[in-house]
Design a protein around this motif. Structure first.
Motif, PDB file in Angstrom:
ATOM      1  N   SER A  70      83.666  21.600  49.847  1.00 44.42           N
ATOM      2  CA  SER A  70      85.009  22.189  49.822  1.00 44.42           C
ATOM      3  C   SER A  70      85.220  23.133  50.995  1.00 44.42           C
ATOM      4  CB  SER A  70      85.224  22.953  48.517  1.00 44.42           C
ATOM      5  OG  SER A  70      84.415  24.120  48.497  1.00 44.42           O
ATOM      6  N   ASN A  96      88.327  25.787  44.284  1.00 42.14           N
ATOM      7  CA  ASN A  96      88.432  24.571  43.471  1.00 42.14           C
ATOM      8  C   ASN A  96      87.600  24.560  42.201  1.00 42.14           C
ATOM      9  OD1 ASN A  96      90.036  23.579  45.550  1.00 42.14           O
ATOM     10  ND2 ASN A  96      88.363  22.497  46.544  1.00 42.14           N
ATOM     11  N   HIS A 139      85.719  18.852  52.967  1.00 34.73           N
ATOM     12  CA  HIS A 139      86.864  18.180  52.354  1.00 34.73           C
ATOM     13  C   HIS A 139      87.494  19.170  51.366  1.00 34.73           C
ATOM     14  CE1 HIS A 139      89.291  15.388  50.119  1.00 34.73           C
ATOM     15  NE2 HIS A 139      88.457  15.270  49.107  1.00 34.73           N
ATOM     16  N   GLN A 195      90.018  19.527  49.475  1.00 38.03           N
ATOM     17  CA  GLN A 195      90.620  19.176  48.186  1.00 38.03           C
ATOM     18  C   GLN A 195      89.592  18.872  47.095  1.00 38.03           C
ATOM     19  OE1 GLN A 195      91.463  17.569  51.126  1.00 38.03           O
ATOM     20  NE2 GLN A 195      93.330  18.757  51.518  1.00 38.03           N
ATOM     21  N   SER A 196      88.345  18.635  47.454  1.00 34.76           N
ATOM     22  CA  SER A 196      87.261  18.333  46.501  1.00 34.76           C
ATOM     23  C   SER A 196      87.617  17.177  45.570  1.00 34.76           C
ATOM     24  CB  SER A 196      86.906  19.572  45.660  1.00 34.76           C
ATOM     25  OG  SER A 196      86.367  20.588  46.470  1.00 34.76           O
ATOM     26  N   ILE A 197      88.192  16.133  46.139  1.00 37.51           N
ATOM     27  CA  ILE A 197      88.544  14.940  45.372  1.00 37.51           C
ATOM     28  C   ILE A 197      87.526  13.832  45.615  1.00 37.51           C
ATOM     29  CG2 ILE A 197      90.274  13.122  45.038  1.00 37.51           C
ATOM     30  CD1 ILE A 197      91.012  15.895  43.902  1.00 37.51           C
ATOM     31  N   ILE A 201      98.630  14.897  44.649  1.00 35.84           N
ATOM     32  CA  ILE A 201      97.809  15.629  45.626  1.00 35.84           C
ATOM     33  C   ILE A 201      98.385  15.456  47.026  1.00 35.84           C
ATOM     34  CG2 ILE A 201      95.504  15.742  46.694  1.00 35.84           C
ATOM     35  CD1 ILE A 201      94.445  14.818  43.901  1.00 35.84           C
ATOM     36  N   GLN A 250      97.672  14.436  50.037  1.00 36.76           N
ATOM     37  CA  GLN A 250      96.836  14.148  51.194  1.00 36.76           C
ATOM     38  C   GLN A 250      95.411  14.643  50.988  1.00 36.76           C
ATOM     39  OE1 GLN A 250      98.167  16.159  54.740  1.00 36.76           O
ATOM     40  NE2 GLN A 250      98.327  18.157  53.758  1.00 36.76           N
ATOM     41  N   LEU A 251      94.499  13.950  51.652  1.00 36.15           N
ATOM     42  CA  LEU A 251      93.090  14.342  51.663  1.00 36.15           C
ATOM     43  C   LEU A 251      92.718  14.613  53.114  1.00 36.15           C
ATOM     44  CD1 LEU A 251      91.631  11.605  49.256  1.00 36.15           C
ATOM     45  CD2 LEU A 251      92.474  13.887  48.670  1.00 36.15           C
ATOM     46  N   THR A 252      92.123  15.758  53.372  1.00 37.55           N
ATOM     47  CA  THR A 252      91.781  16.139  54.739  1.00 37.55           C
ATOM     48  C   THR A 252      90.285  16.376  54.881  1.00 37.55           C
ATOM     49  OG1 THR A 252      92.176  18.488  54.275  1.00 37.55           O
ATOM     50  CG2 THR A 252      94.049  17.180  55.078  1.00 37.55           C
TER      51      THR A 252
END
Length: 406
Positions: free
Chosen positions: A187, A212, A252, A254-256, A303, A305-307
């Motif tokens: 994260s 998160n 990352h 968003q921790s998805i 969500i 977007q994932l970065t």
């Protein structure tokens, strides 16, 4: 044959007996929540706690545990009094926690934190149990030895950490010879965008504000320093038989996505899920089947977007030190973990600044290597001795590290 199974089609037992080592901690709490939702599928054999007698007794009554143990040997009478009138057997002290792990449960959650979790986890491994491993120290302190012993005993090791569980699931998409690398996501913690100067001066309250995850104090601070990601790199190497060059870390926020695996055809397989520890624990608890989990449904549209970012070794040197310890081997990872625990405790006590955590770990590693202390670890006692001596070394170095930071 690896103790970490990559494919298995064996049907799950109708009722599975389980033991939870560290039942009152954050991982234990998530595990008990899952068991609570499926009482017809699981029977609790044993539960342990460090010193939370009231919490342990409450769980023992709720789940009808056959045996409970508290690590604090002075709390036995209190535990017996709390469970008076029940059929639950009680124990206290290190040997009692080991006994809990040795009892005949099909599945064991190993969530006792620190080096104290090594012997109980080995007790479960030695009888060939399925062990959901949430204790990093078993692998960081004695990884090669631990996994060899698991293989010899026919034990099944299931990674319960979110990142390693993600890799475990993704690795099932290919064979070992097709593997190029694994990617552990991070994260970035609360200081992801902070300058080195601000990180140096960070307070305890700031370090505990994880964006998160809701975790215990120690692991939250480790996340802030990215030492936890260093520990996970070492752990992944032991679990899956990887070299340091086969393990990457990707920030990352968003921790998805919790982990990814790249194969020789350049396919990348990822495991995704909401940041909830009950998801990887549920995977371990139901394996080789899947059970219904209570985590929130993943809504990628919401969500948006994932970065991703490359980790900054300059601002987070603890991660770089982990790779160096892994490449050094021969007890260096044990020293890394021990020094970090001393450093985190010193930071919590207000003895050092946040930025000094990594400096103490680095100084301890350098002193250990200079003294010629590196040797292969061949037993749990070897690992515990190195851990103990490394802690003592870190404590002796603490005043000069604190002085440099003042």
């Amino acid at each position: 044959m690896s103790a970490v199974p990559l494919r298995n089609n064996k049907a799950a037992a109708a009722v599975r007996s389980v033991t939870v080592l560290g039942a009152t901690g954050s991982i234990g709490d998530s595990t008990m929540d899952l068991l609570r939702a499926a009482k017809d599928r699981y029977r609790v054999e044993a539960l342990t706690a460090n010193s939370n007698v009231a919490g342990l007794a409450k769980l023992a009554k709720e789940f009808g545990a056959r045996y409970v143990a508290v690590a604090d040997s002075s709390r036995l009478t209190e535990l017996k009094d709390a469970l008076a009138g029940t059929r639950t057997e009680c124990g206290a002290g290190e040997s009692a926690v080991v006994e809990a792990a040795a009892r005949p449960a099909d599945w064991v959650m190993a969530a006792v934190s620190g080096a104290a979790g090594l012997k109980p986890a080995l007790a479960a491994v030695d009888r060939g149990a399925t062990v959901a491993l949430a204790n990093k120290e078993c692998l960081v302190c004695a990884g090669d030895f631990f996994m060899e012993r698991a293989s010899k005993a026919g034990a099944c090791i299931l990674p319960a950490d979110s990142e390693h569980n993600a890799l475990f699931q993704a690795l099932a998409s290919g064979n070992r010879e097709e593997l190029v690398r694994v990617v552990i996501t991070a994260s970035g913690g609360p200081f992801r965008t902070w300058s080195s100067t601000d990180i140096e001066q960070a307070t305890l309250a700031q370090a505990l504000k994880h964006p998160n995850w809701s975790m215990g104090q120690k692991i939250t601070i480790d996340s802030a320093s990215m030492m936890n990601k260093g520990l996970e790199v070492i752990e992944a190497a032991c679990l899956f038989g990887l070299t340091a060059d086969e393990i990457d870390v990707l920030v990352h926020p968003q921790s998805i996505i919790h982990g990814m695996v790249e194969f020789s055809d350049r396919s990348v397989v990822a495991q995704l899920g909401a940041p909830d520890m009950r998801t990887p624990i549920a995977h371990c608890l139901g394996w080789p089947d899947r059970i219904v989990g209570p985590a929130a449904k993943l809504d990628l549209a919401k969500i948006g977007q994932l970065t991703f970012e490359t980790p900054d070794f300059a601002r987070f040197p603890g991660l770089k030190l982990a790779y160096e310890a892994l490449r050094t081997g021969r007890g260096a990872t044990t020293v890394y973990n021990a020094a970090n625990e001393v450093a985190v405790a010193a930071f919590i006590a207000g003895k050092i600044r946040f930025g000094a955590i990594a400096r103490l770990v680095e100084a301890t590693l350098e002193a250990w290597i200079r003294a010629g202390n590196l040797a292969p670890l061949t037993s749990a006692d070897d690992a515990i001795t190195v851990d103990h001596n490394a802690r003592n070394k870190a404590v002796t170095l603490l005043p000069q590290i604190a002085l440099k930071a003042s």
